[in-house]
Design a protein around this motif. Structure first.
Motif, short mmCIF file in Angstrom:
data_model
loop_
_atom_site.label_atom_id
_atom_site.label_comp_id
_atom_site.label_asym_id
_atom_site.label_seq_id
_atom_site.Cartn_x
_atom_site.Cartn_y
_atom_site.Cartn_z
N LEU A 69 0.76 -1.17 0.01
CA LEU A 69 -0.19 0.03 -0.06
C LEU A 69 0.84 1.16 0.04
O LEU A 69 2.21 1.28 0.47
CB LEU A 69 -0.96 -0.10 1.35
N MET A 70 0.37 2.41 -0.46
CA MET A 70 1.21 3.52 -0.42
C MET A 70 1.11 4.29 1.04
O MET A 70 -0.06 4.38 1.43
CB MET A 70 0.38 4.36 -1.50
N ASP A 71 2.05 4.78 1.62
CA ASP A 71 1.91 5.39 2.88
C ASP A 71 1.57 6.95 2.77
O ASP A 71 1.46 7.52 1.77
CB ASP A 71 3.16 5.15 3.43
N VAL A 90 -8.55 4.29 -2.99
CA VAL A 90 -9.18 2.82 -2.50
C VAL A 90 -8.06 2.03 -1.80
O VAL A 90 -7.09 2.09 -2.25
CB VAL A 90 -9.51 2.17 -4.02
N THR A 91 -8.59 1.30 -0.61
CA THR A 91 -7.69 0.54 0.00
C THR A 91 -8.52 -0.76 0.03
O THR A 91 -9.70 -0.75 0.55
CB THR A 91 -7.67 1.40 1.43
N VAL A 176 -3.18 3.71 1.34
CA VAL A 176 -4.07 3.31 0.26
C VAL A 176 -3.38 2.42 -0.63
O VAL A 176 -2.48 2.33 -0.94
CB VAL A 176 -4.66 4.56 -0.35
N GLY A 177 -4.39 1.71 -1.37
CA GLY A 177 -3.90 0.75 -2.24
C GLY A 177 -3.87 1.49 -3.78
O GLY A 177 -2.95 0.99 -4.74
N VAL A 201 5.73 4.47 -7.41
CA VAL A 201 4.42 4.22 -7.91
C VAL A 201 4.58 4.20 -9.45
O VAL A 201 5.28 4.40 -9.92
CB VAL A 201 3.43 5.51 -7.54
N SER A 202 3.43 3.36 -9.96
CA SER A 202 3.26 3.47 -11.31
C SER A 202 1.96 4.04 -11.40
O SER A 202 0.84 4.07 -10.73
CB SER A 202 3.22 2.07 -11.98
#
Lengths: 350, 219
Positions: A69-71, A90-91, A176-177, A201-202
């Motif tokens: 997940l992104m912090d 969205v998580t 979050v995802g 990230v992409s």
């Protein structure tokens, strides 16, 4: 009584053989209908979902394992990019319960969750209800918090619990995802800039995603088409065989027809007509069975709203027309054999 | 001027059997007048069936000239030959050759271009088959089947009837009756008739009897 009625008569006279011959065509046509129909329908479904769900771009962690997940820091960098606006996060997190992994999906739009019982809040799907025996009011423990089930949704494809996105983010430690956003300017250029400006990230654009889906489904369609065509090929071979046997058995009859003045083209035409009828009826029955199969599959996959898209008229007409045409072509060789029969030899045949 | 329904000028039909050649017709010269009733007799292998097949354009001569109603068949396309068979020739076979899945009426109507059930019924009535229109061939006696076959041969008002052993599978009474029908057709309707037969009694109905041997006519 003309030769075409005689051809129909021949089919009726040899009911079992005609039915067995058509069986190959029926199986081929039904398989084609189901495979191509379901593939076409699910493609539309996925595209629609993607279209409605995705903003201009989707940003997710570079890792593709799905668990990363992104912090908060990354989220903040993304949100501060001037090229992006109108964010949606969205998580999705998971928790192992009694040895089975259960997914908790953050939901922004409850309309997408087809609740069949209860209300928004903590909505388990039918698969979860069946697997764990949960119902409204059941408690589910996740990340040391206890959630109380408020509703049940219709879907049965995977084990999902829908909760509010804010709650999901909080449970995931403010991570979050994926972040969806609209872009100022060309989404493709913005996606490249996002990847350069934010580490790890992409970013993919909606059109990339749709193209990707299209490519996947095109390949699936081709693959399914090849498999189903094999089934139809068996049908074609079976028709060639049956018509050759029929011509052999009717050698004397064909000789009589020639002797009393029927032209080679009329004889050929009657054999092709007989093949065409087998192809048309086989194709029609196959399509009807295919439609029944599609209805069943759409019900199982909860894709009722895409059912019409699974049986487009081009597919129905294409399969019936294609089967008829192919089977007429299959009758070409037997019909040429019939028309080339030597009358005197044919009349001697027992 | 005499008109001929069939004309053979030095017609040969040669079959190859292994290394040897067999002449089924060996320089046949014959002209049959319009409205004639001819029977062709001869032992097996004399060439009488080949003669009938060439006459009906079911087979082509290897050499020589053959004309039907003044038209040279070698100059006709396959389609024209088929249409000539359909419109100008009626065939009657020894084994009737009716289509087993069709009724008597349907068999008679089969070669019709413009389907006219009344005409077919009229022919069956003339043959004494008033109550047999919808019977299948298997439900008819041999004599009745041959009368259906004659009706089918007549349905397109041909100028020529070619009959190959038409009484070969019939008892004496039925054989006489079939030959009588053919004679009446010749006498009353002026249809030219050629019958190939082994049976001298059947042959006696004709005006002219031709004997064949080794692919030629015996003088």
């Amino acid at each position: 009584m003309d030769l075409y009625k005689l051809a129909l008569n021949n089919i009726r006279r040899r009911k079992l053989r005609s039915a067995l011959t058509m069986l190959g065509i029926i199986i081929g046509a039904a398989t084609l209908m189901v495979l191509l129909g379901v593939t076409a329908g699910t493609t539309t479904a996925i595209k629609d979902e993607t279209n409605s769900y995705m903003y201009d771009i989707a940003i997710s962690p570079e890792s593709t394992t799905g668990t990363v997940l992104m912090d908060a820091d990354t989220i903040s960098k993304i949100r501060n990019l001037p090229q992006l606006y109108d964010f949606r996060e969205v998580t999705v997190l998971s928790e192992e319960i009694n040895g089975t992994r259960l997914f908790f999906e953050g939901t922004n739009n409850w309309k997408d969750v087809k609740i069949i019982n209860g209300t928004e809040g903590v909505v388990i799907n039918q698969a979860v209800a069946d697997k764990f025996g949960y119902g409204i009011g059941s408690k589910i423990k996740v990340k040391n918090q206890e959630l109380t089930v408020t509703g049940i949704s219709k879907e049965v494809t995977a084990l999902y619990v829908h909760i509010n996105q804010n709650q999901a983010k909080e449970l995931a430690g403010n991570k979050v995802g994926a972040i969806y956003a609209q872009t100022n300017g060309d989404p493709k250029t913005v996606a490249d800039e996002v990847e350069k400006q934010v580490d790890g990230v992409s970013a993919v654009t909606k059109s990339d995603k749709i193209e990707e889906i299209q490519e996947m489904t095109n390949q699936a369609l081709l693959f399914m088409g090849i498999i189903a065509s094999m089934a139809l090929l068996v049908g074609i071979i079976s028709v060639i065989n049956t018509m050759l046997i029929s011509v052999m058995e009717r050698t004397r009859e064909l000789g009589v027809l020639k002797a009393i003045g029927f032209t080679n083209w009329e004889i050929k035409g009657s054999i092709l007509f007989e093949s065409g009828i087998l192809g048309f009826v086989g194709g029609l029955v196959g399509v009807i069975l295919g439609i029944i199969g599609i209805i069943a599959i759409a019900n199982v996959l909860n894709l009722e709203e895409y059912m019409a898209g699974m049986m487009p008229s081009w597919l129905v007409l294409g399969i019936i027309g294609g089967a008829t045409l192919l089977i007429v072509l299959a009758g070409l060789y037997p019909s040429m054999k019939a028309s080339k029969l030597e009358v005197v030899e044919a009349l001697r045949n027992d | 001027m005499t008109k001929y329904v069939l004309e053979f000028e030095d017609v040969w039909k040669t079959y190859r059997m292994g290394d040897t050649e067999v002449n089924a017709l060996a320089g046949l010269n014959l002209a049959l007048e319009e409205g004639s009733f001819t029977t062709v007799m001869g032992p097996s292998g004399s060439g009488k069936s080949t003669f009938l097949h060439v006459s009906g354009i079911l087979d082509t001569p290897t050499k020589g000239l053959f004309r039907i109603n003044g038209r040279q068949t070698s100059e006709l396309s396959l389609k024209e030959q088929a249409l000539l068979r359909r419109n100008e020739i009626g065939f009657v076979f020894q084994r009737f050759n009716l289509l087993s899945q069709l009724s008597a009426l349907e068999n008679v109507m089969l070669p019709m271009i413009n389907k006219d059930a009344e005409k077919a019924i009229g022919l069956l009535d003339k043959m004494g088959l008033e109550d047999k229109y919808h019977k299948l061939p298997s439900q008819l006696s041999g004599g009745e089947q041959q009368r259906v076959a004659i009706s089918r041969a007549l349905i397109n008002d041909p100028s020529l009837i070619l009959a190959d052993e038409p009484t070969g599978e019939l008892d004496t009474d039925n054989a006489q009756s079939i030959m009588q029908i053919l004679q009446d057709l010749n006498r009353k309707a002026g249809v030219s008739i050629v019958v190939v037969t082994h049976n001298p009694e059947s042959a006696s109905f004709a005006d002219e009897i031709i004997n064949m041997r080794d692919g030629k006519i015996l003088q």
